[in-house]
Structure formats: structure tokens, C-alpha cells
Design an enzyme around this catalytic site. Structure first.
Site, PDB file in Angstrom:
ATOM      1  N   LYS A   1     -14.279  -3.351 -11.159  1.00  0.00           N
ATOM      2  CA  LYS A   1     -13.080  -3.008 -11.940  1.00  0.00           C
ATOM      3  C   LYS A   1     -11.825  -3.557 -11.254  1.00  0.00           C
ATOM      4  CE  LYS A   1     -11.088   1.175 -11.303  1.00  0.00           C
ATOM      5  NZ  LYS A   1      -9.646   1.225 -10.998  1.00  0.00           N
ATOM      6  N   ASN A   2     -11.692  -3.287  -9.965  1.00  0.00           N
ATOM      7  CA  ASN A   2     -10.437  -3.629  -9.300  1.00  0.00           C
ATOM      8  C   ASN A   2     -10.278  -5.130  -9.060  1.00  0.00           C
ATOM      9  OD1 ASN A   2      -9.693  -1.004  -9.384  1.00  0.00           O
ATOM     10  ND2 ASN A   2     -10.072  -0.550  -7.220  1.00  0.00           N
TER      11      ASN A   2
ATOM     12  N   ARG B   1      -1.655   1.966 -14.358  1.00  0.00           N
ATOM     13  CA  ARG B   1      -0.504   1.470 -13.597  1.00  0.00           C
ATOM     14  C   ARG B   1      -0.670   0.026 -13.125  1.00  0.00           C
ATOM     15  NH1 ARG B   1       0.582   2.290  -9.121  1.00  0.00           N
ATOM     16  NH2 ARG B   1       2.464   3.536  -9.400  1.00  0.00           N
TER      17      ARG B   1
ATOM     18  N   CYS C   1       0.844   8.838  -9.761  1.00  0.00           N
ATOM     19  CA  CYS C   1      -0.401   9.310 -10.358  1.00  0.00           C
ATOM     20  C   CYS C   1      -0.950  10.426  -9.481  1.00  0.00           C
ATOM     21  CB  CYS C   1      -1.384   8.177 -10.590  1.00  0.00           C
ATOM     22  SG  CYS C   1      -2.336   7.700  -9.173  1.00  0.00           S
TER      23      CYS C   1
ATOM     24  N   ARG D   1       2.894   6.276  -5.371  1.00  0.00           N
ATOM     25  CA  ARG D   1       2.546   4.884  -5.640  1.00  0.00           C
ATOM     26  C   ARG D   1       3.701   4.021  -6.167  1.00  0.00           C
ATOM     27  NH1 ARG D   1      -3.409   4.762  -8.202  1.00  0.00           N
ATOM     28  NH2 ARG D   1      -3.386   2.698  -7.242  1.00  0.00           N
ATOM     29  N   PRO D   2       4.754   3.905  -5.370  1.00  0.00           N
ATOM     30  CA  PRO D   2       5.860   3.039  -5.783  1.00  0.00           C
ATOM     31  C   PRO D   2       5.446   1.562  -5.715  1.00  0.00           C
ATOM     32  CG  PRO D   2       6.216   3.829  -3.547  1.00  0.00           C
ATOM     33  CD  PRO D   2       4.957   4.494  -4.035  1.00  0.00           C
ATOM     34  N   VAL D   3       6.279   0.675  -6.278  1.00  0.00           N
ATOM     35  CA  VAL D   3       5.947  -0.758  -6.276  1.00  0.00           C
ATOM     36  C   VAL D   3       7.091  -1.598  -5.688  1.00  0.00           C
ATOM     37  CG1 VAL D   3       4.240  -0.732  -8.155  1.00  0.00           C
ATOM     38  CG2 VAL D   3       6.673  -0.939  -8.710  1.00  0.00           C
TER      39      VAL D   3
ATOM     40  N   ASP E   1     -11.181   4.396  -1.343  1.00  0.00           N
ATOM     41  CA  ASP E   1     -11.903   4.622  -2.602  1.00  0.00           C
ATOM     42  C   ASP E   1     -13.317   5.173  -2.390  1.00  0.00           C
ATOM     43  OD1 ASP E   1      -9.702   3.748  -3.948  1.00  0.00           O
ATOM     44  OD2 ASP E   1     -10.499   1.768  -4.443  1.00  0.00           O
TER      45      ASP E   1
ATOM     46  N   ILE F   1      -4.177   6.281   3.498  1.00  0.00           N
ATOM     47  CA  ILE F   1      -3.633   5.336   2.503  1.00  0.00           C
ATOM     48  C   ILE F   1      -2.820   6.057   1.418  1.00  0.00           C
ATOM     49  CG2 ILE F   1      -4.200   3.477   0.859  1.00  0.00           C
ATOM     50  CD1 ILE F   1      -5.036   2.770   3.713  1.00  0.00           C
TER      51      ILE F   1
ATOM     52  N   ARG G   1     -12.972   5.675 -16.413  1.00  0.00           N
ATOM     53  CA  ARG G   1     -12.070   4.562 -16.106  1.00  0.00           C
ATOM     54  C   ARG G   1     -12.724   3.581 -15.160  1.00  0.00           C
ATOM     55  NH1 ARG G   1      -5.970   6.200 -14.918  1.00  0.00           N
ATOM     56  NH2 ARG G   1      -5.973   3.947 -14.813  1.00  0.00           N
TER      57      ARG G   1
HETATM   58  N1  EPU Z   1       2.606   1.341  -1.689  1.00  0.00           N
HETATM   59  C1  EPU Z   1       3.983   1.517  -1.600  1.00  0.00           C
HETATM   60  N2  EPU Z   1       4.787   0.568  -2.141  1.00  0.00           N
HETATM   61  C2  EPU Z   1       4.314  -0.526  -2.786  1.00  0.00           C
HETATM   62  C3  EPU Z   1       2.916  -0.705  -2.904  1.00  0.00           C
HETATM   63  C4  EPU Z   1       2.085   0.252  -2.332  1.00  0.00           C
HETATM   64  O1  EPU Z   1       4.441   2.482  -1.013  1.00  0.00           O
HETATM   65  O2  EPU Z   1       5.122  -1.339  -3.269  1.00  0.00           O
HETATM   66  C5  EPU Z   1       1.716   2.345  -1.075  1.00  0.00           C
HETATM   67  C6  EPU Z   1       0.874   3.081  -2.114  1.00  0.00           C
HETATM   68  O3  EPU Z   1       1.572   4.148  -2.693  1.00  0.00           O
HETATM   69  C7  EPU Z   1      -0.304   3.502  -1.273  1.00  0.00           C
HETATM   70  C8  EPU Z   1      -0.478   2.341  -0.280  1.00  0.00           C
HETATM   71  O4  EPU Z   1       0.786   1.685  -0.260  1.00  0.00           O
HETATM   72  O5  EPU Z   1      -0.004   4.674  -0.585  1.00  0.00           O
HETATM   73  C9  EPU Z   1      -1.559   1.327  -0.650  1.00  0.00           C
HETATM   74  O6  EPU Z   1      -1.368   0.898  -1.975  1.00  0.00           O
HETATM   75  P1  EPU Z   1      -1.936  -0.464  -2.562  1.00  0.00           P
HETATM   76  O7  EPU Z   1      -0.794  -1.221  -3.137  1.00  0.00           O
HETATM   77  O8  EPU Z   1      -2.766  -1.143  -1.531  1.00  0.00           O
HETATM   78  O9  EPU Z   1      -2.884   0.067  -3.712  1.00  0.00           O
HETATM   79  P2  EPU Z   1      -2.939  -0.354  -5.238  1.00  0.00           P
HETATM   80  O10 EPU Z   1      -2.883  -1.827  -5.353  1.00  0.00           O
HETATM   81  O11 EPU Z   1      -1.980   0.456  -6.025  1.00  0.00           O
HETATM   82  C10 EPU Z   1      -5.536  -0.642  -5.245  1.00  0.00           C
HETATM   83  C11 EPU Z   1      -6.674  -0.105  -6.051  1.00  0.00           C
HETATM   84  C12 EPU Z   1      -6.895   1.360  -5.699  1.00  0.00           C
HETATM   85  C13 EPU Z   1      -7.182   1.448  -4.196  1.00  0.00           C
HETATM   86  C14 EPU Z   1      -6.031   0.829  -3.398  1.00  0.00           C
HETATM   87  C15 EPU Z   1      -6.273   0.801  -1.898  1.00  0.00           C
HETATM   88  C16 EPU Z   1      -6.598  -1.371  -8.097  1.00  0.00           C
HETATM   89  C17 EPU Z   1      -6.322  -1.415  -9.545  1.00  0.00           C
HETATM   90  N3  EPU Z   1      -6.374  -0.214  -7.475  1.00  0.00           N
HETATM   91  O12 EPU Z   1      -4.397   0.125  -5.610  1.00  0.00           O
HETATM   92  O13 EPU Z   1      -8.031   1.779  -6.425  1.00  0.00           O
HETATM   93  O14 EPU Z   1      -7.331   2.792  -3.824  1.00  0.00           O
HETATM   94  O15 EPU Z   1      -5.825  -0.530  -3.855  1.00  0.00           O
HETATM   95  O16 EPU Z   1      -7.432   0.119  -1.605  1.00  0.00           O
HETATM   96  O17 EPU Z   1      -7.021  -2.363  -7.517  1.00  0.00           O
HETATM   97  C18 EPU Z   1      -9.472   3.331  -7.447  1.00  0.00           C
HETATM   98  O18 EPU Z   1     -10.155   2.357  -7.826  1.00  0.00           O
HETATM   99  O19 EPU Z   1      -9.859   4.523  -7.546  1.00  0.00           O
HETATM  100  C19 EPU Z   1      -8.151   3.072  -6.885  1.00  0.00           C
HETATM  101  C20 EPU Z   1      -7.202   4.000  -6.805  1.00  0.00           C
END
Ligand code: EPU
Length: 421
Positions: free
Chosen positions: A22-23, A94, A118, A123-125, A306, A328, A398
Site C-alpha cells: 500500500k505505502n 492524508r 490523524c 502529522r504536520p507536513v 508500522d 516516530i 485501508r
Molecule cells: N513529520 C513532521 N513534519 C513533516 C513530516 C513528518 O513532523 O513535515 C513527523 C510525523 O508527524 C511523524 C514523523 O515525522 O511523527 C514521521 O513521519 P513520516 O513523514 O515519515 O510519515 P508519513 O510519510 O506520514 C509513512 C507511512 C506511514 C508510516 C510512516 C513511518 C504512507 C502512506 N504512510 O507516513 O504508514 O507509519 O511513513 O514509516 O506511506 C501505516 O501504513 O499504517 C502508516 C501510518
């Protein structure tokens, strides 16, 4: 709403097939916005998040659909792009925010709803948006939407504050058509990032360093793809390893990506699970009682967040005590009170859980709160005495394709029912 009803205590036997990731599939599908021609993806799991992705691509002018009613191939046909990713879709998934960079790269404009938090964290970006700004995008927040403009994205030298999976994927997508060279530092090294880069390279992109913490992208003028097969889902595979192990069964997890699961398999080995890799996957069995272990979630190649909830389900029945440190996400322990309703002995303190192994779990009605927490409750239910009712399984749907069918074929007594039954 639906629930899963599990009657625990049956050792799993036989073969379980792993689906596509999925990811990995989500960013790869979104990256087809960057392409000039239609592309077919294989090994795409049939999941709710993938249907949402298809809808989003459709809205953006890239019709995407499974090529038949039960298969795993999706055809995406890039057409006249539209710049707006609506909140109605972003709020349900998201990862949709990943279209911002590709739209800016293709159209020079984009309007993408900002995802909220969530269940597992805020989970900010900001790592994504700050990096896009370094590439020349002007971004503003208007009524909950990120509105972006640029003449042409320019290569830049970007250092993430910490490894972010989505951030790394997003910036790779933004950079492949940008002018000049982009260097990304402190990147996520997750296999899903590598799969995305491999797909884009197969379409003519010039990406190197994927799988390390420095990724270099030399912009190209166009991308053309034809077909790509998505990597197997390492987290689904790990979930089945845990399910087989907790029941004391003996299974073949076919298509299990071994190298990508090194940390998970090492920890399970420490806990007394026998894992034998072979050509098509991994044979898993357990003879004695599980042993407690200590584990901390880390970015890849460390132990994946995960798989934290699923491993904790094993720990509830292990001899001695175990500790889990979640580094994380700030709120990824929602399975804990539910496991406790089944008889687990767990003490939570901030980001740390101490689990004292008990002799048995007992079936109970429990509530799924997010995808991996749900998987943990299913695993616990497979080992518990009596019936477990896992409610709110839309979370599970999901990320796991027909989990009840796959487990049932391995002998589990599990069925999907209406919540009211
Ligand atoms: N973070 C920030 N700011 C940002 C981006 C991330 O603070 O701009 C924080 C997040 O809030 C989190 C940490 O950094 O605390 C890591 O976040 P990351 O960006 O690595 O995660 P993601 O891309 O949002 C993906 C997977 C998640 C998985 C994480 C970590 C997808 C669609 N989602 O999320 O998958 O847990 O990487 O490996 O690829 C799941 O499949 O159940 C799932 C949640």
C-alpha cells in the site's frame, strides 16, 4: 459498519500470500501525474486507500482504474490536468497531499487541501512545504488549502530536519522535472521510497542515492512509462509472521520481502520464533513459549513503527517482560487499552510501554482505532481463548486486502459480520 469475529486458539497452517505494498503504491500512483503517457501498474493491492487514490487521480484529470473486477493492475491515463485536490478526498487519506509537488511541476499551480492530524499523531507536513519553497514554489494557506504557484521548480539543496518518508517521496516527485539538480539530505531510506525512485527512473528520471540518506535528482524534460510492478507489502508480510507465531502455527508467507524485514525478523527470532527464508518467502513456526524482548521503533532500517502494535500483541503472551518505545508517532498506543481488555498486562508511560507476559488472553469486544492497532487486535484475537469481536474494521480495510480470507485459508476461525449481528 462491519466487525471481525475471531474464535482464537487455532494454530495457523499453510500458505499465506503477500499482496502489493500500500505505502509504495500510493506515491507511485500519484507520480503518474508527472507522466506524458498512459501507464499500467501491477501488483496493486485492492484497498480502500487505493480506491481513494484512483478517485483523486480522476479528479485531477488522470483517470485511473483497476483493469478488471478482481485483478491487481491499474491503468492511469494522464490527461488535461486540473490543479485542485479537494478536502473531501484529502481528509479521507492524508497521503493525498503528495500531489502538491507533482501538480506544481506540471502546471505551475496547485490548490491542495491541507490534511489534518490523524489518530496516531498531529502529522504536520512543514518539511514538505519548506522544501518546495526552496525549489521556488510560493505557497500560501487559504481556507484550509495550500495554494501554490511557481514559474518552474528549480533544483535546490535541501536538508530535512529528520527523515520523513512522505517528505522524501514528495520532493523526489517535485524534483524529477525541475530545472537542474536537487540534492535531498537526511532522507528516509524506507524501501517504499526506493520503489518510487525505481519506477520514476524506469520512466526516464535521473535519481540516484535512493535507499541512502542523500538522494540526488537531475531534472529531465519529460517522463514516459509503460508498466511497473509494485513491491510486496513488508508490513502485511510482517503481520502474517506475527499471526502465525502467536498461534504456534507453521506457515509459509509467500512473497515475503526478506531483506526489507530484517529488523522485524531479528526481533521475532530473539522472541523464539523460527524463521527460515527461502526462494519464495519465509517459513515461520514456533515451538516453545515466546520470550520477552525490548524494542524501539526507528526509521528504516530500524524496527518499523508500522509493526509496533503487532509485535506488542506477541509480547503480551511472552515469558518475562518486554518494553516498547515508540519514537516516530506521538500517539501510537491506542491498541494498549484494548489489549488490556483481553487480559494483557501493560503499563504505559509516555512513549514507553512495559508489557508483562501473561499465560493467556481472553476474547472480548474491542475497538480498532487505526490501521496497525486493528492488526494487533486481530493477532491477539487469533491466540485468545473465546471470541474476539474487532469493531470499526474500516481502519483495517485501508491497509489489508481480504485479511479474513487470507487467515481463514490458513485455518483461522474468522468471519466478517455486520456490527449489529
Ligand atoms: N513529520 C513532521 N513534519 C513533516 C513530516 C513528518 O513532523 O513535515 C513527523 C510525523 O508527524 C511523524 C514523523 O515525522 O511523527 C514521521 O513521519 P513520516 O513523514 O515519515 O510519515 P508519513 O510519510 O506520514 C509513512 C507511512 C506511514 C508510516 C510512516 C513511518 C504512507 C502512506 N504512510 O507516513 O504508514 O507509519 O511513513 O514509516 O506511506 C501505516 O501504513 O499504517 C502508516 C501510518
Amino acid at each position: 459498519m462491519e466487525k471481525l469475529v475471531i474464535e482464537g486458539g487455532v494454530p495457523l497452517q499453510g500458505t499465506i500470500q503477500v499482496s502489493g505494498s500500500k505505502n509504495a503504491a500510493l506515491p507511485i500512483l500519484f507520480s503518474s501525474i508527472l507522466l506524458d503517457n498512459p501507464v499500467t501498474f501491477h501488483n496493486v493491492p485492492r484497498l480502500r486507500d487505493i480506491h481513494t487514490t484512483n478517485k483523486m487521480l480522476q479528479v485531477l484529470g488522470c483517470p485511473a482504474a483497476f483493469t478488471d473486477d478482481s485483478g491487481h493492475s491499474i491503468l492511469v491515463e494522464p490527461g488535461r490536468l486540473e490543479p485542485e485536490a479537494p478536502y473531501e478526498l484529502v481528509k479521507t487519506m492524508r497521503a493525498s497531499v503528495l500531489v502538491l509537488g507533482p501538480l506544481l511541476a506540471r502546471l505551475g499551480q496547485a490548490k491542495v487541501a491541507l490534511p489534518g492530524g490523524c489518530a496516531i499523531g498531529a502529522r504536520p507536513v512543514e518539511q514538505h512545504t519548506k522544501a518546495l519553497e526552496k525549489m521556488g514554489a510560493e505557497l500560501e494557506l487559504e481556507s484550509g488549502y495550500v495554494v501554490g504557484r511557481c514559474k518552474k521548480l528549480r533544483g535546490a539543496d535541501i536538508t530535512f530536519d529528520f527523515p520523513t518518508v512522505g517528505g522524501t517521496e514528495h520532493l523526489i516527485m517535485a524534483a524529477v522535472l525541475a530545472e537542474g539538480r536537487t540534492t535531498l539530505r537526511s532522507c528516509a531510506r524506507e524501501p517504499e521510497v526506493v520503489d518510487l525512485a525505481n519506477f520514476l527512473n524506469a520512466c526516464g528520471a535521473k535519481i540516484s542515492g535512493q535507499g541512502t540518506d542523500v538522494i540526488t535528482i537531475d531534472g529531465v524534460t519529460g517522463l514516459r512509462g509503460s508498466e511497473y510492478s509494485v513491491m510486496p507489502d513488508r508490513i502485511e508480510a510482517g503481520t502474517f509472521l506475527a499471526a502465525a507465531a502467536i498461534t504456534g502455527g507453521e506457515c509459509e508467507i509467500e512473497g515475503c520481502p526478506i531483506e526489507e524485514l530484517t529488523a522485524v525478523m531479528a526481533k521475532m527470532g530473539e522472541m523464539g520464533v523460527t524463521l527460515e527464508p527461502h526462494e519464495n518467502g519465509v517459513a515461520v513456526r514456533r515451538n516453545g513459549r515466546l520470550r520477552g524482548a525490548d524494542m524501539m521503533t526507528r526509521p528504516y532500517p530500524g524496527f518499523p513503527t508500522d509493526m509496533q502494535a503487532q509485535l506488542m500483541a506477541l509480547m503480551t503472551l511472552a515469558e518475562g517482560s518486554s518494553t516498547v518505545e515508540e519514537t516516530i508517532f506521538e500517539n501510537r498506543f491506542m491498541h494498549v487499552p484494548e489489549l488490556m481488555r483481553m487480559g494483557a498486562d501493560i503499563k504505559l508511560s509516555g512513549s514507553r510501554a512495559v508489557i508483562r507476559g501473561v499465560r493467556k488472553l481472553t476474547g472480548a469486544p474491542v475497538m480498532a482505532s487505526d490501521l496497525r492497532a486493528s492488526a494487533s487486535l486481530v493477532i491477539a484475537g487469533l491466540a485468545a481463548k473465546g471470541e474476539t469481536h474487532v469493531q470499526r474494521i474500516y481502519h483495517l480495510d485501508r491497509g489489508y486486502e481480504h485479511i479474513e480470507h487470507k487467515l481463514e485459508r490458513a485455518g483461522a476461525r474468522i468471519r466478517r459480520m455486520k456490527d449489529t449481528e
